[in-house]
Each structure stands twice: as C-alpha cells, then as structure tokens.
Design a protein around this motif. Structure first.
Motif, PDB file in Angstrom:
ATOM      1  N   PRO A 132       0.812  -1.227   0.000  1.00 41.96           N
ATOM      2  CA  PRO A 132       0.000   0.000   0.000  1.00 41.96           C
ATOM      3  C   PRO A 132       0.843   1.274   0.000  1.00 41.96           C
ATOM      4  O   PRO A 132       0.455   2.272  -0.620  1.00 41.96           O
ATOM      5  CB  PRO A 132      -0.831  -0.135   1.271  1.00 41.96           C
ATOM      6  CG  PRO A 132      -0.980  -1.614   1.456  1.00 41.96           C
ATOM      7  CD  PRO A 132       0.335  -2.194   1.002  1.00 41.96           C
ATOM      8  N   GLU A 133       1.988   1.244   0.653  1.00 39.72           N
ATOM      9  CA  GLU A 133       2.841   2.448   0.687  1.00 39.72           C
ATOM     10  C   GLU A 133       3.508   2.751  -0.650  1.00 39.72           C
ATOM     11  O   GLU A 133       4.118   3.820  -0.810  1.00 39.72           O
ATOM     12  CB  GLU A 133       3.918   2.331   1.779  1.00 39.72           C
ATOM     13  CG  GLU A 133       4.832   1.132   1.649  1.00 39.72           C
ATOM     14  CD  GLU A 133       4.377  -0.053   2.483  1.00 39.72           C
ATOM     15  OE1 GLU A 133       3.146  -0.204   2.703  1.00 39.72           O
ATOM     16  OE2 GLU A 133       5.256  -0.842   2.914  1.00 39.72           O
ATOM     17  N   ASP A 134       3.376   1.851  -1.626  1.00 41.95           N
ATOM     18  CA  ASP A 134       3.869   2.133  -2.980  1.00 41.95           C
ATOM     19  C   ASP A 134       2.880   2.992  -3.763  1.00 41.95           C
ATOM     20  O   ASP A 134       3.205   3.449  -4.869  1.00 41.95           O
ATOM     21  CB  ASP A 134       4.103   0.833  -3.760  1.00 41.95           C
ATOM     22  CG  ASP A 134       5.212  -0.018  -3.168  1.00 41.95           C
ATOM     23  OD1 ASP A 134       5.109  -1.258  -3.270  1.00 41.95           O
ATOM     24  OD2 ASP A 134       6.163   0.541  -2.592  1.00 41.95           O
ATOM     25  N   SER A 135       1.691   3.184  -3.227  1.00 39.83           N
ATOM     26  CA  SER A 135       0.681   3.996  -3.918  1.00 39.83           C
ATOM     27  C   SER A 135       1.210   5.409  -4.109  1.00 39.83           C
ATOM     28  O   SER A 135       1.568   6.094  -3.131  1.00 39.83           O
ATOM     29  CB  SER A 135      -0.619   4.027  -3.112  1.00 39.83           C
ATOM     30  OG  SER A 135      -1.162   2.736  -3.001  1.00 39.83           O
ATOM     31  N   ALA A 136       1.268   5.844  -5.345  1.00 40.32           N
ATOM     32  CA  ALA A 136       1.843   7.157  -5.698  1.00 40.32           C
ATOM     33  C   ALA A 136       1.704   7.331  -7.203  1.00 40.32           C
ATOM     34  O   ALA A 136       1.307   6.405  -7.911  1.00 40.32           O
ATOM     35  CB  ALA A 136       3.319   7.223  -5.302  1.00 40.32           C
ATOM     36  N   THR A 137       2.067   8.510  -7.670  1.00 41.11           N
ATOM     37  CA  THR A 137       2.225   8.730  -9.109  1.00 41.11           C
ATOM     38  C   THR A 137       3.700   8.588  -9.445  1.00 41.11           C
ATOM     39  O   THR A 137       4.550   9.157  -8.755  1.00 41.11           O
ATOM     40  CB  THR A 137       1.723  10.127  -9.519  1.00 41.11           C
ATOM     41  OG1 THR A 137       0.324  10.203  -9.271  1.00 41.11           O
ATOM     42  CG2 THR A 137       1.990  10.398 -10.984  1.00 41.11           C
ATOM     43  N   TYR A 138       3.991   7.816 -10.479  1.00 39.04           N
ATOM     44  CA  TYR A 138       5.370   7.597 -10.908  1.00 39.04           C
ATOM     45  C   TYR A 138       5.600   8.394 -12.178  1.00 39.04           C
ATOM     46  O   TYR A 138       4.936   8.199 -13.188  1.00 39.04           O
ATOM     47  CB  TYR A 138       5.630   6.101 -11.098  1.00 39.04           C
ATOM     48  CG  TYR A 138       5.623   5.388  -9.758  1.00 39.04           C
ATOM     49  CD1 TYR A 138       4.419   4.984  -9.186  1.00 39.04           C
ATOM     50  CD2 TYR A 138       6.803   5.172  -9.055  1.00 39.04           C
ATOM     51  CE1 TYR A 138       4.403   4.382  -7.933  1.00 39.04           C
ATOM     52  CE2 TYR A 138       6.791   4.567  -7.801  1.00 39.04           C
ATOM     53  CZ  TYR A 138       5.584   4.189  -7.243  1.00 39.04           C
ATOM     54  OH  TYR A 138       5.561   3.589  -6.000  1.00 39.04           O
ATOM     55  N   LEU A 139       6.548   9.326 -12.092  1.00 36.45           N
ATOM     56  CA  LEU A 139       6.846  10.236 -13.192  1.00 36.45           C
ATOM     57  C   LEU A 139       8.119   9.819 -13.899  1.00 36.45           C
ATOM     58  O   LEU A 139       9.103   9.456 -13.256  1.00 36.45           O
ATOM     59  CB  LEU A 139       7.062  11.663 -12.681  1.00 36.45           C
ATOM     60  CG  LEU A 139       5.907  12.385 -12.026  1.00 36.45           C
ATOM     61  CD1 LEU A 139       6.387  13.738 -11.503  1.00 36.45           C
ATOM     62  CD2 LEU A 139       4.778  12.586 -13.013  1.00 36.45           C
ATOM     63  N   CYS A 140       8.077   9.918 -15.208  1.00 31.06           N
ATOM     64  CA  CYS A 140       9.252   9.706 -16.036  1.00 31.06           C
ATOM     65  C   CYS A 140       9.614  11.054 -16.654  1.00 31.06           C
ATOM     66  O   CYS A 140       8.726  11.837 -17.013  1.00 31.06           O
ATOM     67  CB  CYS A 140       8.872   8.689 -17.110  1.00 31.06           C
ATOM     68  SG  CYS A 140       9.964   8.590 -18.498  1.00 31.06           S
ATOM     69  N   ALA A 141      10.899  11.345 -16.782  1.00 35.34           N
ATOM     70  CA  ALA A 141      11.328  12.608 -17.394  1.00 35.34           C
ATOM     71  C   ALA A 141      12.606  12.360 -18.180  1.00 35.34           C
ATOM     72  O   ALA A 141      13.452  11.565 -17.760  1.00 35.34           O
ATOM     73  CB  ALA A 141      11.566  13.663 -16.328  1.00 35.34           C
ATOM     74  N   CYS A 142      12.742  13.042 -19.299  1.00 40.78           N
ATOM     75  CA  CYS A 142      13.926  12.866 -20.145  1.00 40.78           C
ATOM     76  C   CYS A 142      14.694  14.167 -20.286  1.00 40.78           C
ATOM     77  O   CYS A 142      14.110  15.233 -20.414  1.00 40.78           O
ATOM     78  CB  CYS A 142      13.523  12.377 -21.539  1.00 40.78           C
ATOM     79  SG  CYS A 142      12.834  10.730 -21.523  1.00 40.78           S
ATOM     80  N   ASN A 143      16.000  14.012 -20.271  1.00 44.45           N
ATOM     81  CA  ASN A 143      16.913  15.134 -20.459  1.00 44.45           C
ATOM     82  C   ASN A 143      17.321  15.185 -21.921  1.00 44.45           C
ATOM     83  O   ASN A 143      18.010  14.291 -22.411  1.00 44.45           O
ATOM     84  CB  ASN A 143      18.131  14.937 -19.543  1.00 44.45           C
ATOM     85  CG  ASN A 143      19.223  15.977 -19.767  1.00 44.45           C
ATOM     86  OD1 ASN A 143      19.134  16.822 -20.651  1.00 44.45           O
ATOM     87  ND2 ASN A 143      20.260  15.910 -18.962  1.00 44.45           N
ATOM     88  N   TYR A 144      16.859  16.236 -22.619  1.00 44.66           N
ATOM     89  CA  TYR A 144      17.310  16.490 -23.984  1.00 44.66           C
ATOM     90  C   TYR A 144      18.192  17.725 -24.038  1.00 44.66           C
ATOM     91  O   TYR A 144      18.599  18.160 -25.101  1.00 44.66           O
ATOM     92  CB  TYR A 144      16.109  16.679 -24.937  1.00 44.66           C
ATOM     93  CG  TYR A 144      15.315  15.420 -25.135  1.00 44.66           C
ATOM     94  CD1 TYR A 144      14.146  15.194 -24.419  1.00 44.66           C
ATOM     95  CD2 TYR A 144      15.738  14.450 -26.028  1.00 44.66           C
ATOM     96  CE1 TYR A 144      13.427  14.023 -24.585  1.00 44.66           C
ATOM     97  CE2 TYR A 144      15.026  13.285 -26.209  1.00 44.66           C
ATOM     98  CZ  TYR A 144      13.869  13.071 -25.478  1.00 44.66           C
ATOM     99  OH  TYR A 144      13.161  11.913 -25.648  1.00 44.66           O
ATOM    100  N   GLY A 145      18.434  18.308 -22.880  1.00 39.58           N
ATOM    101  CA  GLY A 145      19.200  19.542 -22.821  1.00 39.58           C
ATOM    102  C   GLY A 145      20.654  19.356 -22.467  1.00 39.58           C
ATOM    103  O   GLY A 145      21.375  20.337 -22.293  1.00 39.58           O
TER     104      GLY A 145
END
Lengths: 112, 113
Positions: B82-95
């Motif tokens: 239950p403590e894994d409940s969250a939003t998981y964001l992915c982000a990419c570095n193109y800079g």
C-alpha cells in the motif's frame, strides 16, 4: 536539512496583481528550475538557472521572470497575474548535469 | 515538439502483486532518463537516473531498465505494498549539460490491501 524551501504554500491573487514566489536551497546546488503543474499535464519547465547570474527560458516562460543573484535563491516573479497562471508551482535544484532533481513542496496559486 | 509518454495512465493492483509501467520517448538527442515517485501532498522524489542503453537500476523492490535505441524505459515494482501507492513520473533530459527535463504525465498506482 531543509533542502528546497518554497514560500508561500498557498496564495490567492486578483487579476493584474504581481507577486514573487520564493525558492531557496541549502544544498549548494548550482542548477535550479521552476516548473508549473496543471491538471492532466506533466510538469512544464518555466525557467532554469545553471549558476548565479545565469538564467534561461524553459518551455513556458511567458508571463514570468526570474533572477539568480545568489546560489541559494531563485525567485519567480509574476508581473501581471492572469487566470491562466493558476497552477501549482514547483522549484527544484540539482548538483549537476545528469543528477536527480530535488523538489520543494510547491506553491498553490489561484488567480481570480 | 518532444513528447514523453507514460502508460498506463492509472493502475489498480492488490497488495503482493508485481506490476510494471512504461515510459516512451524520442531517442534522438537523448541524454538521460529520470524516474520520480510522487506521493499525494508531497513533492516528487527521485528514484533513478539512467543514461546508457541497457542500464538497469534497483532500489529495494523497485527496478528500472532503459532502452535508448528504441526509446523506452520500464519501471517494475515487485510485491506491491500500500505504501507504494503514488504517481510515478518519467522525465527525459534532452538539454544535455543544462539537465532540463521533459516530463511525462505520470502513472498513478493504487495498491489495495
């Protein structure tokens, strides 16, 4: 260890008012970023800085200004608040080019 | 316009289930991929930063892989709690050196006891 601190946490503004969102970090990070987060959208980069005295535009800079006079502080200025700037604003910092970003707790801003 | 896409948008699993989600991204001019965990009413917290094709990272029950040639990354959670409940964001570095990130919209994970 405070990390990245944002103030205020909440604010309601009237259209046309101005305000500054404060961001300070105590980790001696050179890189700092401002994002906004709108419902159903990913975090969008507003402005960033790679060191004191150096700032540049991100994806959505219109209506905002920043300054970076010290390593610690990176304030975001709204000059003429518009309803489209209602959002949650996050400040982040990192040590360098390919390092994770550390986020503040956010500022929820409503413009009415 | 660079677009980082995450799927699914949301996921409901039972405690103990293993799960995975996907981040897809344009592979040209790619420098690095970040995964963040974002709990409600908190700020995003970094999980992994990966740069090389074939990279695999692990943190407890969470692991991630990266394929830069085909432009995707998988995040795996083994034995969800239950403590894994969250939003998981992915982000990419193109800079590159600026570490500017393009974020996906996230995968919302809900783990039911």
């Amino acid at each position: 260890n405070a990390g990245v601190t944002q103030t205020p946490k909440f604010r309601i503004l009237k259209i046309g008012q101005s305000m500054t969102l404060q961001c300070t970090q105590d980790m001696n990070h050179n890189y700092m970023y401002w994002y906004r987060q709108d419902p159903g959208m990913g975090l969008k980069l507003i402005y960033y800085s790679v060191g004191a005295g150096i700032t540049d535009k991100g994806e959505v800079p219109n209506g905002y200004n920043v300054s970076r006079s010290t390593t610690e502080d990176f304030p975001l200025r709204l000059e003429l608040a518009a309803p489209s700037q209602t959002s949650v604003y996050f400040c982040a910092s990192s040590t360098g080019s390919f390092e994770p970003q550390h986020f503040g707790d956010g500022t929820r801003l409503s413009i009415l | 316009i660079l677009n980082v896409e995450q799927s699914p948008q949301s996921l409901h699993v039972q405690e103990g289930d293993s799960t995975n989600f996907t981040c897809s991204f344009p592979s040209s001019n790619f420098y690095a991929l970040h995964w963040y965990r974002w709990e409600t009413a908190k700020s995003p917290e970094a999980l992994f930063v990966m740069t090389l094709n074939g990279d695999e990272k692990k943190k407890g029950r969470i692991s991630a892989t990266l394929n830069t040639k085909e432009g995707y990354s998988y995040l795996y959670i083994k034995g969800s709690q239950p403590e894994d409940s969250a939003t998981y964001l992915c982000a990419c570095n193109y800079g590159g050196a600026t570490n500017k990130l393009i974020f996906g919209t996230g995968t919302l994970l809900a783990v039911q006891p």
